[in-house]
Enzyme design. Sequence first.
Site, PDB file in Angstrom:
ATOM      1  N   LYS A 177      14.852  73.643  26.035  1.00  0.00           N
ATOM      2  CA  LYS A 177      14.347  74.087  27.337  1.00  0.00           C
ATOM      3  C   LYS A 177      15.436  73.930  28.399  1.00  0.00           C
ATOM      4  CE  LYS A 177       9.711  73.183  25.766  1.00  0.00           C
ATOM      5  NZ  LYS A 177       8.554  72.286  25.618  1.00  0.00           N
ATOM      6  N   GLN A 205       6.510  66.762  28.183  1.00  0.00           N
ATOM      7  CA  GLN A 205       6.585  67.157  26.773  1.00  0.00           C
ATOM      8  C   GLN A 205       5.497  66.469  25.941  1.00  0.00           C
ATOM      9  OE1 GLN A 205       8.695  69.558  25.405  1.00  0.00           O
ATOM     10  NE2 GLN A 205       7.432  69.226  23.596  1.00  0.00           N
ATOM     11  N   ASP A 255       3.137  74.672  32.066  1.00  0.00           N
ATOM     12  CA  ASP A 255       2.719  74.610  30.664  1.00  0.00           C
ATOM     13  C   ASP A 255       1.306  75.181  30.495  1.00  0.00           C
ATOM     14  OD1 ASP A 255       4.107  73.954  28.427  1.00  0.00           O
ATOM     15  OD2 ASP A 255       3.910  71.782  28.646  1.00  0.00           O
TER      16      ASP A 255
END
Length: 295
Positions: free
Chosen positions: A49, A93, A116
């Site tokens: 990322k 994450q 997200d």
Amino acid sequence: MELIDGNKIAAAIIAELKAQVAALPGRKPCIALVRVGEDPASVSYVKKKELACAEIGIASQLLFPPVTISADELFALVDKLNADPDVDGILVQSPLPKHLNEVAVFRRIAAHKDVDGFHTLNLGKLAQEDDTGFVACTPAGIMELLQRSGVKLAGKHVVMLGRSLIVGKPAALLALQRKPWANATVTVCHSQTANLPSITCQADVLIAAIGKAEFVTADMVKPGAVVIDVGVNRVPDLTKKSGYRLTGDVHFSTVAPLCSKITPVPGGVGPMTVAMLMQNTLKARRQSLIQVGNK
Ligand code: NAP
């Protein structure tokens, strides 16, 4: 059989995003990448990322608190990022260590920075087909992969294997949308589904996201189906330097010859997830520019 090349499609999207970011007024978009602990898979995902950000011209703030961080400390970190006007998107994450409640952490992220797409508000907007929300990156990537590969979902039977909040449920909701690129008939299967092969064999498009290595075998797939393999599983393999190989949820060598199109693992859905995160971050920046413009 045609292989759907996720690396190639993701690279094209990244190039498009790079041009769009270059044309933005003011400061560049910025995402905070929060990784708790040193889980090897998470280290690798966050690195990918970070590299994608650098390539596109998106700024990234890297925050790597230790695995021992308490829930309150992580909430405080998220609150700080929520309040920071220079941060457009926040990614925490997954998976988090067991002592932290993942859903509570996802809900703590301000919905307008939830790139997200796991916040309750964004999942609700997805259900309402409200495009101002953020869609979870893997399901969004699956839809983009299908569209850019010329797979039309309208009127087709999509069978979604898995009902997680991260993949299965949002992917099913996307395929159901009243949009020209969607309009599918959707069946969602899970661990309690009876007679699974009888259902998966009806799929025009089979999406597997269960986290079980090579679970989908040839007898579970209709000849000519499109198969999207979301699974990323590490299988011990002493011939590899790492001691393992990556494999999907689909038994590729026996299923692929049956399919009209199939994604490989790695190199299928994975790169699309990163590309969609970048797209969501640009969207967050654009939305914050509109907010400022309206004041
Ligand atoms: P998850 O949260 O563990 O959910 C797995 C789902 O599969 C659950 O709904 C579960 O049913 C269902 N399931 C498990 N065993 C089953 C069986 N034998 N038959 C039918 N259904 C079964 O997993 P996830 O987060 O959705 O991830 C799924 C896979 O995708 C993993 O391999 C993960 O690494 C991968 N993934 C890849 C990406 C990417 O970017 N490529 C992103 C996210 C995830 P129940 O609900 O009944 O438990």
